[in-house]
Structure formats: C-alpha cells, structure tokens
Design a protein around this motif. Sequence first.
Motif, mmCIF file in Angstrom:
data_model
loop_
_atom_site.group_PDB
_atom_site.id
_atom_site.type_symbol
_atom_site.label_atom_id
_atom_site.label_comp_id
_atom_site.label_asym_id
_atom_site.label_seq_id
_atom_site.Cartn_x
_atom_site.Cartn_y
_atom_site.Cartn_z
ATOM 1 N N LYS A 186 -14.774 85.136 -14.851
ATOM 2 C CA LYS A 186 -13.421 85.174 -14.178
ATOM 3 C C LYS A 186 -12.384 86.060 -14.635
ATOM 4 O O LYS A 186 -11.206 85.784 -14.604
ATOM 5 C CB LYS A 186 -12.975 83.839 -14.251
ATOM 6 C CG LYS A 186 -13.922 82.619 -13.736
ATOM 7 C CD LYS A 186 -13.309 81.334 -13.835
ATOM 8 C CE LYS A 186 -14.103 80.277 -13.459
ATOM 9 N NZ LYS A 186 -13.680 78.754 -13.695
ATOM 10 N N ASN A 187 -13.169 87.275 -15.414
ATOM 11 C CA ASN A 187 -11.996 88.265 -15.838
ATOM 12 C C ASN A 187 -11.605 89.181 -14.827
ATOM 13 O O ASN A 187 -12.006 89.184 -13.577
ATOM 14 C CB ASN A 187 -12.514 88.929 -17.197
ATOM 15 C CG ASN A 187 -13.690 89.692 -16.908
ATOM 16 O OD1 ASN A 187 -13.963 89.943 -15.635
ATOM 17 N ND2 ASN A 187 -14.622 89.868 -17.831
ATOM 18 N N SER A 188 -10.626 90.017 -15.213
ATOM 19 C CA SER A 188 -9.964 90.961 -14.187
ATOM 20 C C SER A 188 -11.039 91.989 -13.759
ATOM 21 O O SER A 188 -10.939 92.206 -12.584
ATOM 22 C CB SER A 188 -8.819 91.575 -14.707
ATOM 23 O OG SER A 188 -9.084 92.503 -15.878
ATOM 24 N N PHE A 189 -11.971 92.095 -14.517
ATOM 25 C CA PHE A 189 -13.095 93.219 -14.001
ATOM 26 C C PHE A 189 -13.935 92.617 -12.676
ATOM 27 O O PHE A 189 -14.265 93.345 -11.952
ATOM 28 C CB PHE A 189 -13.980 93.616 -15.139
ATOM 29 C CG PHE A 189 -15.135 94.286 -15.018
ATOM 30 C CD1 PHE A 189 -14.875 95.969 -15.045
ATOM 31 C CD2 PHE A 189 -16.243 94.062 -14.311
ATOM 32 C CE1 PHE A 189 -16.210 96.746 -14.648
ATOM 33 C CE2 PHE A 189 -17.297 95.018 -13.968
ATOM 34 C CZ PHE A 189 -17.129 96.060 -14.275
ATOM 35 N N THR A 190 -14.201 91.442 -13.152
ATOM 36 C CA THR A 190 -15.097 90.709 -11.982
ATOM 37 C C THR A 190 -14.255 90.343 -10.801
ATOM 38 O O THR A 190 -14.819 90.590 -9.693
ATOM 39 C CB THR A 190 -15.655 89.308 -12.513
ATOM 40 O OG1 THR A 190 -16.353 89.788 -13.731
ATOM 41 C CG2 THR A 190 -16.680 88.961 -11.250
ATOM 42 N N VAL A 191 -13.072 89.798 -11.044
ATOM 43 C CA VAL A 191 -12.529 89.775 -9.891
ATOM 44 C C VAL A 191 -11.699 90.878 -9.047
ATOM 45 O O VAL A 191 -11.908 90.725 -7.665
ATOM 46 C CB VAL A 191 -11.007 88.875 -10.230
ATOM 47 C CG1 VAL A 191 -9.925 88.731 -9.060
ATOM 48 C CG2 VAL A 191 -11.400 87.522 -11.158
ATOM 49 N N GLY A 192 -11.467 92.006 -9.817
ATOM 50 C CA GLY A 192 -11.285 93.038 -9.050
ATOM 51 C C GLY A 192 -12.225 93.586 -8.133
ATOM 52 O O GLY A 192 -12.173 93.834 -7.029
ATOM 53 N N LEU A 193 -13.367 93.642 -8.816
ATOM 54 C CA LEU A 193 -14.624 94.254 -7.927
ATOM 55 C C LEU A 193 -15.139 93.310 -6.781
ATOM 56 O O LEU A 193 -15.875 93.597 -5.875
ATOM 57 C CB LEU A 193 -15.644 94.585 -8.760
ATOM 58 C CG LEU A 193 -15.278 95.879 -9.902
ATOM 59 C CD1 LEU A 193 -16.704 96.030 -10.573
ATOM 60 C CD2 LEU A 193 -15.083 97.026 -9.040
ATOM 61 N N PHE A 194 -14.746 92.004 -6.999
ATOM 62 C CA PHE A 194 -15.291 90.845 -6.047
ATOM 63 C C PHE A 194 -14.369 91.271 -4.792
ATOM 64 O O PHE A 194 -14.842 91.043 -3.773
ATOM 65 C CB PHE A 194 -14.798 89.476 -6.596
ATOM 66 C CG PHE A 194 -14.981 88.276 -5.532
ATOM 67 C CD1 PHE A 194 -16.203 88.225 -5.140
ATOM 68 C CD2 PHE A 194 -13.886 87.835 -4.897
ATOM 69 C CE1 PHE A 194 -16.438 87.208 -4.363
ATOM 70 C CE2 PHE A 194 -14.121 86.831 -3.856
ATOM 71 C CZ PHE A 194 -15.427 86.427 -3.669
ATOM 72 N N PHE A 195 -13.018 91.544 -4.974
ATOM 73 C CA PHE A 195 -12.303 92.071 -3.902
ATOM 74 C C PHE A 195 -12.758 93.437 -3.021
ATOM 75 O O PHE A 195 -13.018 93.293 -1.791
ATOM 76 C CB PHE A 195 -10.942 92.416 -4.166
ATOM 77 C CG PHE A 195 -10.175 93.410 -3.119
ATOM 78 C CD1 PHE A 195 -9.647 92.510 -2.066
ATOM 79 C CD2 PHE A 195 -9.944 94.684 -3.419
ATOM 80 C CE1 PHE A 195 -8.822 93.505 -1.107
ATOM 81 C CE2 PHE A 195 -9.313 95.257 -2.640
ATOM 82 C CZ PHE A 195 -8.544 94.738 -1.351
ATOM 83 N N VAL A 196 -13.674 94.212 -3.865
ATOM 84 C CA VAL A 196 -14.273 95.452 -3.555
ATOM 85 C C VAL A 196 -15.270 95.117 -2.763
ATOM 86 O O VAL A 196 -15.445 95.560 -1.624
ATOM 87 C CB VAL A 196 -14.559 96.455 -4.655
ATOM 88 C CG1 VAL A 196 -15.235 97.469 -4.091
ATOM 89 C CG2 VAL A 196 -13.250 96.962 -4.945
#
Length: 222
Positions: free
Chosen positions: A61-71
């Motif tokens: 649930k960190n910003s790395f995973t969340v950001g790339l989830f959007f991608v």
Amino acid sequence: MIEQLHPRIIENKDWATLLFVVTFAVVAMTKSAYETRFSEFSKLIFSDKYAKIYRDNSHMKNSFTVGLFFVQIVSFAFFILLTMNAFGYASKTDWVLFIQIATFLLYFILGKYLIEKIVAASFNIDDFVELFNLQKVTYRTYIGVLILPINAILFYYNNIPQIIPLAIIGISLCISVYSYFISIKTYQNVIIGKLFYFILYLCALEIAPYYFLYYWIAKGSA
C-alpha cells in the motif's frame, strides 16, 4: 451542378493524449522518487531479486505500488480497447468505452482482492495470501508498465494487425505463468504445509474468476 458537401468526422484523440501524458508522468515521478527500487523493478523479468527484496506485505500500500497501480489500470484499459478495435468490435477513440473498461478492471481487481482476503481469513492463511498477492500485483504491474509505450504507439497507428495484440497477450500470459512459478518457489515451505488450502485457493480465486469472465465475454460476442 452543385457539389454536395459531406461533414468530415474527425476522431477526438485529445483525451487519450492527455491520459498518456499523465500516465507517463506518473511513471517518471515514481522512477525519480524510488530510483533504486524502480531499477530493480525494471529487471523483474530477468531476475527475481526485486521479488526477494520487496516481499514484505507493507509494500502493498505504499506510493510506489499505488502509483503504478493507476498506470496498470490505464495501460490494460487501453490495451483492451485497442484489441477490440483491431478485431472490429469498437473504436479506439471511444472514451466512454475506455472509462467503462477501466472501471470494470478497477472493480474486478479490487473485488477479487477483497474476496481473497475473506477466503484467506477463513482458511487461516492471511500472511501467505498477502505475500502471494504482492507477488501477483508486482508482475501484473510490470506487464502494465511494459505495454504502456506499445499502447501509445498503437493508438496513433491505423489498421492495427491482429497478430500484435495476440502476441502481446501470449507474452503477458507467459510472464504471468512465470510469476506463479516464482511465487510457488519462494513460498514453497508455506505451501507444502497448507497444500490443500492452496489448491482450493487457486481453483476458487485464480482459475474460476477468469474462466467465468472468458465464458461471459465469449457468450456475449456469440
């Protein structure tokens, strides 16, 4: 003789251009903020080092995973739209259909994740499922990032050959199978201890949803 004028229909691609710019910007910002991690992530298909380093479920649930989830949602939605266009089922500039596809993907992935959490709690395999999910998310995100530039090229290319999306699907399936192999290898000790629950988990939540989804799509297009 009066020449009859016909209105020329111009396809609106501005929404896609804007979305591509935003998505590539998210990738660039993620790479800048997590330079070392993104470097290891980019080598995922060639090395399992990333999977071994970032195997803690706190990374889910960190910003790395969340950001790339959007991608990955944007990338997969574009790919599905382009595939439908290649086979003559839709227009690649149909932004309403794109939103519908992206929304479906979002609800499907999140819904499946929540169901997996419930089943994992019932089977008392919460920790294993969290780690297993992290592995799946990692490789699924990798595929999404990988095909993003291909989507951008294909979107502005007329008359997409059908072999291209089929080849991408084939490669993506190979990467997915590879990810399962890596996951099983990484957590083999846990799996052996709860082999029955693991097999039940695979059948109920990894095979059945995609089978029914394929059946629903095939029945709808028949």
